[in-house]
Design an enzyme around this catalytic site. Structure first.
Site, PDB file in Angstrom:
ATOM      1  N   LYS A 155      87.296 -34.025  19.811  1.00 54.11           N
ATOM      2  CA  LYS A 155      88.329 -34.488  19.069  1.00 54.11           C
ATOM      3  C   LYS A 155      89.556 -33.875  20.138  1.00 54.11           C
ATOM      4  CE  LYS A 155      87.130 -34.390  14.393  1.00 54.11           C
ATOM      5  NZ  LYS A 155      87.777 -34.100  13.044  1.00 54.11           N
ATOM      6  N   HIS A 158      94.869 -30.484  20.361  1.00 51.31           N
ATOM      7  CA  HIS A 158      96.276 -30.884  20.141  1.00 51.31           C
ATOM      8  C   HIS A 158      96.976 -29.335  20.355  1.00 51.31           C
ATOM      9  CE1 HIS A 158      95.611 -29.504  16.168  1.00 51.31           C
ATOM     10  NE2 HIS A 158      94.827 -30.501  15.956  1.00 51.31           N
ATOM     11  N   HIS A 161      96.171 -26.430  18.428  1.00 55.60           N
ATOM     12  CA  HIS A 161      95.203 -25.553  19.311  1.00 55.60           C
ATOM     13  C   HIS A 161      95.869 -24.806  20.218  1.00 55.60           C
ATOM     14  CE1 HIS A 161      92.542 -28.991  17.471  1.00 55.60           C
ATOM     15  NE2 HIS A 161      92.172 -27.873  16.796  1.00 55.60           N
TER      16      HIS A 161
HETATM   17  N1  ARG Z   1      89.185 -26.190  13.956  1.00 57.58           N
HETATM   18  C1  ARG Z   1      90.132 -26.382  12.906  1.00 57.58           C
HETATM   19  C2  ARG Z   1      91.030 -27.304  13.333  1.00 57.58           C
HETATM   20  O1  ARG Z   1      91.263 -27.550  14.334  1.00 57.58           O
HETATM   21  C3  ARG Z   1      90.882 -24.830  12.883  1.00 57.58           C
HETATM   22  C4  ARG Z   1      90.056 -23.856  12.338  1.00 57.58           C
HETATM   23  C5  ARG Z   1      90.627 -22.674  11.642  1.00 57.58           C
HETATM   24  N2  ARG Z   1      89.946 -21.717  11.078  1.00 57.58           N
HETATM   25  C6  ARG Z   1      89.348 -21.438  10.083  1.00 57.58           C
HETATM   26  N3  ARG Z   1      88.543 -20.299   9.905  1.00 57.58           N
HETATM   27  N4  ARG Z   1      89.367 -22.444   9.373  1.00 57.58           N
HETATM   28  O2  ARG Z   1      91.879 -27.922  12.269  1.00 57.58           O
END
Ligand code: ARG
Length: 614
Positions: A155, A158, A161
């Site tokens: 994905k 963005h 991130h």
């Molecule tokens: N991969 C997730 C996203 O892009 C963020 C992860 C955040 N960390 C967690 N421990 N939930 O939305």
């Protein structure tokens, strides 16, 4: 100027008065604390309060004309009229080598310190400590786990991130600078039904060649295609769900193995196939991410991810939840009702028995605590996930884990308008590439300067990245901001290029002066106001490093770096090094060098690579 103190005493710079021992003062790492210890113990004597408490109440006056140390009398909670008390204490005050004057201003007492003595101690200290200047050991023996960046495989990477990457790296650096042991962890989004969908998509559209060539892009393309297909054919969704269920159970049928056998390096039984395929997706993506993070000067200690949370941990979490009677069944799914905490409902198991995002977060938190026994764990995640993290922390608390108090969500607002000029960037790489290009364009506008830059490509990359990072860290985290392509590349105003320019300019003074730094200078040659203002700014840096640990707000350090840079450019208008009498040139060079070290340290704390030439 220096009321009540004779010039002879001040010129000696070998104070005989011992520094009072005050709890909380860090004499080794913060040279202002020596001066503060005198003020604190003096006021302790006057007020009968503890010097340690008073030390914590001391302030740096906003306006340097009000001295270097101030205290608001009402904060001491002593009987009587604050401005009267202030006046009485001024009468009782007697100066020494460190504190030269005390004046009352309304409710405030302001203290002037012996600035040349400070300059002497400070320059000496910076000369010894260099890159370590500003750091302290207050966190020695403590461990912080910082989870940040955490993009999702297949994905887009963005703006959320990107912010998590920039802010998370800062959170980690601040802990390092305060003596903590830190672990940077990237928790990849690489599990869940969407990845069942990706696997289905891979069977339809994937090739090993393209996967090896550019895994992130290839997986993304497949993901886009298969999502289009879903719109036309709902049954693909069922396939994805079924595939994901098999991924979680680790049971795939033989036909899948034949189909994807090109990707299988080795396998012993059909059970492991989906995981081997998965490992390949992950490994190749991580390889690629590593290169991109390296460009940002970021290194993760651990690449973890949702797929890495073991079934055993997830099941153990569910067992504890059952045991504690927190789970409810709803249409075959398992849920936790958190409405009484105004936190809605959390679904922890789907009706087909598979886990969800929050389930894996519960399992992951348990695993992390067991593995690292952290003193603090940070989740650097956009504020869109406020509810998710509140639910997670509440559930961990209900499960009886008292270490949940060590977990913190470091949240931040949204970025508007980050779509690039071409409007195509979906990966971090593209963002950085377009940033570099734009920066390069700006640099080319100054032909003469541009021709002198040895490696314009690399310089454009670093300044461009600094531009993006400083823009991101200029305001409180929680504020949304708009990505302004032209504004952030400007060399004027509060921008990354401005800070880099200030640093490079300081470096050029050292390069061009024609002599080496000499630590044994005549301090009295630094008595101009703009020199003392610089010493003042530099001396405050350790306070900012310590303060950043409490707020975890990068803007505090950005503001500091800006102010230091402004103060430097004011000083450079009148205090030159070139063409000056040697003793004066030496003294100023050492002063500018200390500014360069301090600014460089601040930039590194922010995650920037300070440039020596540009
Ligand atoms: N991969 C997730 C996203 O892009 C963020 C992860 C955040 N960390 C967690 N421990 N939930 O939305």
């Amino acid at each position: 100027l220096l009321t009540g103190f004779s010039a002879g005493d001040i010129m000696s710079f070998n104070p005989v008065t011992p520094i009072p021992q005050v709890g909380g003062a860090d004499l080794e790492n913060n040279k202002l604390d020596s001066f503060r210890s005198f003020v604190a113990s003096m006021i302790a004597e006057f007020s009968g309060k503890s010097a340690e408490d008073i030390l914590a109440l001391l302030e740096v006056p906003k306006n340097s004309d009000h001295g270097n140390i101030a205290i608001a009398i009402p904060k001491l909670r002593v009987q009587g009229n604050p401005s009267q008390i202030a006046k009485q204490w001024v009468e009782k005050f007697s100066p020494n080598e460190y504190i030269t004057s005390c004046t009352a201003s309304g409710h405030y007492l302001n203290f002037e310190i012996n600035k040349l003595l400070l300059a002497n101690i400070l320059l000496d200290d910076i000369y010894k400590r260099k890159e370590k200047y500003g750091t302290n050991q207050s966190g020695a023996g403590k461990k912080a786990l910082v989870e940040f960046s955490s993009p999702n495989i297949a994905k887009p990477f963005h703006a959320g991130h990107l912010r998590s990457t920039i802010i998370g790296n800062f959170v980690k650096n601040v802990h390092d600078a305060n003596g903590w042991e830190t672990i940077g962890l990237n928790y990849l989004g690489d599990w869940g039904k969407q990845y069942g969908l990706l696997a289905v998509g891979f069977e339809k559209y994937g090739t090993e060649r393209e996967l090896l060539n550019n895994p992130i892009k290839h997986l993304y393309d497949i993901y886009v295609k298969i999502n289009k297909d879903v719109d036309e054919d709902e049954t693909i969704n069922d396939q994805a769900r079924a595939y994901f269920k098999k991924m979680e159970e680790g049971t795939l049928t033989f036909s899948y193995i034949i189909y994807i056998k090109n990707l299988i390096i080795s396998y012993s039984s059909g059970d492991e196939t989906s995981l081997i395929l998965w490992k390949k997706f992950r490994d190749l993506s991580i390889e690629k991410y590593k290169d991109t993070y390296a460009r940002l000067n970021i290194n993760f200690d651990v690449y973890s991810g949702e797929s890495q949370v073991s079934n055993e941990s997830n099941n153990r979490a569910l067992d504890i939840l059952k045991e504690k009677n927190i789970l409810k069944e709803s249409d075959g799914a398992l849920i936790i009702d958190l409405k009484q905490y105004k936190l809605d409902i959390a679904v922890v198991q789907k009706n087909d028995g598979t886990t969800l995002y929050i389930t894996r977060d519960i399992g992951a938190a348990m695993e992390r605590y067991e593995k690292y026994k952290f003193d603090a764990m940070y989740y650097v995640v956009a504020s869109q996930q406020d509810l998710h993290l509140k639910q997670l922390f509440k559930i961990l608390a209900l499960m009886g884990f008292e270490w949940v108090d060590r977990c913190k969500h470091i949240n931040f607002g949204m970025v508007n308008g980050m779509s690039t000029r071409k409007g195509t960037a979906v990966f971090l790489d593209d963002i950085l590439e377009q940033t570099k290009e734009s920066m390069h364009e700006v640099m080319r506008q100054n032909e003469k300067k541009y021709s002198q830059v040895e490696n314009p490509d690399q310089v454009a990359d670093i300044i461009g990245i600094s531009a993006v990072m400083i823009q991101d860290m200029s305001a409180k985290r929680i504020r949304n901001y708009t990505f302004k392509w032209d504004r952030m590349f400007s060399f004027e105003g509060d921008t990354g290029p401005y800070l880099q320019y200030a640093h490079a300019r300081l470096c050029s003074i050292e390069r061009n002066c024609g002599f080496e730094i000499n630590p044994n200078i005549d301090i009295s040659l630094l008595s101009e106001k703009s020199a003392l203002d610089l010493i003042d700014m530099v001396a405050q840096y350790p306070d900012f490093v310590k303060g950043a640990l409490n707020t975890l707000e990068p803007c505090t350090i950005v503001t500091y770096a800006m102010k230091l840079s402004h103060t430097v450019s004011v000083a450079l208008e009148t205090l030159w090094v070139l063409g000056q009498e040697h003793k004066i040139a030496e003294a100023r060079l050492l002063m500018y060098w200390a500014c360069r070290i301090t600014l460089g340290n601040a930039l590194k704390l922010l995650g920037l690579t300070p440039l020596e030439r540009m």
